[in-house]
Structures are given as structure tokens and as C-alpha cells.
Design an enzyme around this catalytic site. Structure first.
Site, mmCIF file in Angstrom:
data_model
loop_
_atom_site.group_PDB
_atom_site.id
_atom_site.type_symbol
_atom_site.label_atom_id
_atom_site.label_comp_id
_atom_site.label_asym_id
_atom_site.label_seq_id
_atom_site.Cartn_x
_atom_site.Cartn_y
_atom_site.Cartn_z
ATOM 1 N N PHE A 113 23.806 48.445 23.107
ATOM 2 C CA PHE A 113 24.417 48.290 21.781
ATOM 3 C C PHE A 113 23.353 48.384 20.698
ATOM 4 C CE2 PHE A 113 26.004 45.366 18.371
ATOM 5 C CZ PHE A 113 27.038 46.188 17.942
ATOM 6 N N GLU A 114 23.570 49.255 19.720
ATOM 7 C CA GLU A 114 22.650 49.387 18.583
ATOM 8 C C GLU A 114 23.421 48.906 17.354
ATOM 9 O OE1 GLU A 114 20.580 49.446 15.827
ATOM 10 O OE2 GLU A 114 19.291 50.224 17.435
#
Ligand SMILES: [Zn+2]
Length: 491
Positions: free
Chosen positions: A258-259
Site C-alpha cells: 500500500f502506497e
């Protein structure tokens, strides 16, 4: 009684068959690859033929669209270039597609213009049933060039030097603000986030380039799968199934960490089933025109499957089964060549990468030695097995030669005599040439004993005979009279 009951059973059976076969037929709807290839050949936009172009090239292609498209200006870039959207369709299922958030990632943009031509095609071209499925079921909104300032200079970032894909939350860029606002205003059910990746990505455990890579981005740190993300996975599984028929083994899947700052992850989080497509490398296709065709094919098929609902035939498992991306490719990998350091002989592999320099729209490759030693975990777009061969250094031709006095025969003779580089007059600096030799001007002589990061410039010889010259990353076979011409930059 018996007869009548037999008839009603038959009637029910027929009814059941019709009922069950009708949705079943719909649910397996996809477009055969050959038909997609025909559609591309017919509708490819001829105005774009290489991947470096700016807003001025696409502006007339947007202005000249037929009335079936509603064209709007969503906002302006930092330098004041318009950010356009084109809307098509009469349906209720909304799909937003945005391309070239990174200015030098232009492959999918080309495919969008091909797709616009397709959507404007005449009703008797054999593709009308596809078009009507899209038109009747979908409302499509395209943002073909989100970062026109970056496109102008063919660089990743915008004019504030910000990576738009880290600006989804803060929105300190006008371009990021435009995309966020476009999503919020339109509230699409599906989103396509269109990018290019570098040419060194391979499909894990193979020498094959990841020509297309996908991701259904995570919407939280735990990488959970909800209905929104699940739909994106299924659409990707459909695109993968299509690609496996035309480029088997050349599809990869990105890591789904997840960014929190990226658009794909956030748009997924905001409730739009988001599909990341990354265009990588394909052998012999530096200009990415075949990869442009692949983009056209997968986008058209995916939109059709979303329109008909047939994307639901695919499974999350099919998505998870797509192999991971890896980054183990070099442009040129020379294996097991014998070389010498401080009078000691040893065997080494040599990995070469070539950066791309565009001079106007001419693509020039500038090689450098990326690594050496044991590179057995790497692969090359081009590989030379050099077992039994020796690395031999070359010389610089002793005189300065005006460019117009060079010709192919003379250059080949120089190479055979042991010269890999030649000086020319200062006035030619910065020009592009097409000779298989390194040409430089005063003060810019190359290192003829190249180290790491230097320009690769040496021979591979066997039994004392020079067979191959490596010049700026290009491979020149000396026994061949007509070596393929490449473009080089005069230093
Ligand atoms: Zn990108």
C-alpha cells in the site's frame, strides 16, 4: 393428463434452457484477439508514430473529434496547458481512464487515440456490435494527457518537479487536483490508471520482459480484498487471458504494498475499482508501437467485458496466479568473457544498460556498463555467450576526421584494425550519426579501458581474432559487411 404434463415439463425445460443459456452466453463474452488486431489496423491514429510527442500533437486530435464525444477542459497544468477530458456513451456504468500522469509514459495515450477513432467508426465496419455494447452500457471519460508539461519535456514529473503519483492526498499540483476532482465529480465504478514501466522488468524466474504489468492496488496496509478491489482483479484476469494468447508469458503483476500517497491506491480506497496498467518492453519495439497495439486490444476488450458484465466470469485466483514482476533484465548481457586485471586473468559477465536520449524525435541510445562479475541471476534483452572469448581493448584513431569524410566501409576497416573511436571537428558536437563507431570532439575522448558506469567500448576476440566490437552498448559483428546502422550522439 400424461401428455399434458409431458408438454409442461418440456416447456419448463425449454424455458430453463433459454434462461440458463442466455446469461451464460453473455457471461463468456470477450472479443477474439484476431478481431481486436483488425480493429487496431483499421483505426490506429496515423498522426502519432513515435512515443515522444507533446500536447501540441494531441490538441488537434481532441479538437477534431466527432460530436459523439463531449470534450471539456478540466483544468490547466502548471505551465498553463489544458488538461482535457473526453466523454462517450449513453450508459450508466461509469469508467474513468487517465493516462500520462508521468510525462514520459506515453504508450497508453497513443492507444486511447486509436480507441477514439474506433469509437467514431462507421456502423458498417463489422465492429458495431462491440461499439453499441460500449455505447449503451457505459459512460466513458478519458483524460488522455494528465501531465502535459512533463510530456513536453518528456520527463516523469510536472513543472513543479513533483511526482503526481505521490500527490493524491496533498494535491499540491494542479494536475493532481484535476484528477482528484475528476474522480469525485464523476464517481466512476471503474478506473484505469495508465503508465509505462522501465524496460528492465522481467517476469519473475524467466528471461521474458514484462511487456504488460498489472496491479489491482491495495486500499489499505493489510492489502485486504473487498468487492471494489475484487472487481478490478477480475477485469485484470480477463486482460491477462487475452494477452496470454498473443504474448504468452510476458505479463507480470506488481507488488501490492500500500502506497498511501499514490492515486491508484487512493482511488481504489475511494470506491472505484482501479486497474493499473504498465507498459514495459517488447523485443525489437523500442518505440513501443506494438505495445501500443496491445494496450488498444486489452482496453477495448476490458471495456467490452465491463459493458456486458462478462468480467465476472474471471476469478480472483486467476489474478493471483499472474507471476510477479522482477527487475533482472539488462539491455545487453555478455556472459563468461575472459579479461585481465593487474596481470591476472579471470572470467566475468558484463551487464550493459542503455539510456534513451531523444534529439527532436530521433531516439539515441547511450550505453553504460551497469555491472560485472557473476551476473548469472540476470537476463539480457540481448545476450552473448562469450565462453572462449577474450575482452580486448581498442584504440582511438590517430587523426581528427571531418564527419563527411567517414563512410561505412572506412569505419568497418577502422574497427577491424583495432580502432573503436574517432575524433571529429568541434562543429559536429551534439549531432546524431549512424556509424558503428564512437565519434567525439576535442576534450571528450572516451575511456578506452572502461570502468563501471563508463561507455562500453571493447572487442570480444576468439583465438586472437577480433570478432565482435561493443560500441556504446551496440553489438557490431566484424565479419559481416553490412552491420545494421544505429544512431549515436557525437560527444
Ligand atoms: Zn508512471
Amino acid at each position: 393428463m400424461k401428455t399434458s404434463s409431458g408438454i409442461s415439463v418440456l416447456f419448463i425445460v425449454i424455458l430453463f434452457l433459454c434462461y440458463s443459456c442466455q446469461p451464460a452466453k453473455e457471461s463468456t463474452d470477450s472479443i477474439p484477439p484476431a478481431l481486436l488486431e483488425d480493429a487496431y489496423a483499421k483505426y490506429k491514429a496515423p498522426e502519432i508514430d513515435n512515443r515522444r510527442y507533446g500536447y501540441e500533437v494531441i490538441a488537434p486530435l481532441i479538437a477534431g473529434r466527432k460530436e459523439i464525444f463531449e470534450t471539456t477542459v478540466l483544468g490547466e497544468s502548471v505551465e498553463g496547458r489544458p488538461i482535457n477530458a473526453l466523454t462517450y456513451g449513453e450508459g450508466t456504468r461509469k469508467v474513468l481512464l487517465w493516462s500520462q500522469m508521468h510525462g514520459n509514459e506515453s504508450t497508453a495515450t497513443m492507444a486511447l487515440f486509436d480507441l477514439f477513432n474506433f469509437l467514431e467508426g462507421s456502423a458498417d465496419d463489422g465492429f458495431e456490435s462491440i461499439r453499441s455494447a460500449l455505447r449503451e452500457n457505459l459512460l466513458l471519460r478519458f483524460i488522455p494527457m494528465l501531465n502535459p508539461d512533463g510530456a513536453e519535456k518528456f520527463v516523469r514529473r510536472n513543472a513543479q518537479q513533483i511526482d503526481l503519483n505521490r500527490d493524491a492526498v496533498r494535491q499540491s499540483t494542479p494536475e493532481g487536483f484535476v484528477l482528484k476532482t475528476a474522480r469525485d465529480d464523476f464517481e466512476p465504478e471503474f478506473g484505469f490508471n495508465l503508465h509505462d514501466q522501465n524496460r528492465y522488468y522481467n517476469v519473475e524466474g524467466t528471461a521474458l520482459p514484462a511487456t504488460i504489468s498489472f496491479l489491482a492496488p491495495a486500499y489499505n496496509e493489510d492489502r485486504e480484498v473487498n468487492a471494489v478491489r475484487s472487481r478490478a482483479m477480475k477485469v485484470i484476469a480477463g486482460m491477462d487471458q487475452l494477452l496470454q494468447q498473443v504474448i504468452p508469458g510476458q505479463v507480470g503483476k506488481y507488488d501490492d504494498s500500500f502506497e498511501p500517497r499514490a492515486f491508484g491506491d487512493n482511488i481504489q480506497k475511494w470506491g472505484t475499482s482501479t486497474i493499473l496498467i504498465e507498459s514495459g518492453a517488447y523485443s525489437g519495439d523500442r518505440e513501443k508501437q506494438y505495445i501500443r497495439q496491445l494496450n488498444f486490444m486489452i482496453l477495448l476488450n476490458a471495456l467490452y467485458e465491463i459493458a456486458t458484465g462478462s468480467f465476472d466470469q474471471y476469478t480472483e485466483e486467476a489474478y493471483h496466479a499472474i507471476p510477479e514482476n522482477d527487475s533482472k533484465l539488462m539491455d545487453l548481457l555478455i556472459k563468461n568473457v575472459e579479461t585481465t586485471a593487474v596481470d591476472k586473468k579471470y572470467l566475468t559477465d558484463i551487464g550493459i544498460k542503455s539510456s534513451e536520449v531523444f534529439l527532436d524525435s530521433v531516439l539515441v541510445l547511450e550505453g553504460s556498463i551497469a555491472d560485472w562479475g557473476d551476473l548469472s541471476v540476470y537476463y539480457g534483452h540481448e545476450e552473448i555467450e562469450a565462453k572462449g572469448m577474450t575482452l580486448e581493448k581498442g584504440e582511438i584513431w590517430p587523426e581528427v576526421i571531418p564527419l563527411e569524410q567517414l563512410d561505412s566501409a572506412k569505419v568497418l576497416q577502422m574497427l577491424k584494425e583495432g580502432y573503436l573511436a574517432v575524433a571529429t571537428e568541434m562543429q559536429y558536437q551534439g549531432q546524431v550519426h549512424q556509424f558503428p563507431i564512437l565519434i567525439f570532439t576535442e576534450g571528450n575522448a572516451p575511456n578506452m579501458h572502461p570502468d563501471l558506469d563508463d561507455t562500453p567500448l571493447f572487442y570480444l576476440s576468439a583465438k586472437g581474432k577480433k570478432n565482435i566490437a561493443i560500441i556504446n552498448g551496440h553489438v557490431v559483428h566484424l565479419e559481416k559487411e553490412n552491420n545494421s546502422i544505429f544512431s549515436g550522439l557525437i560527444k
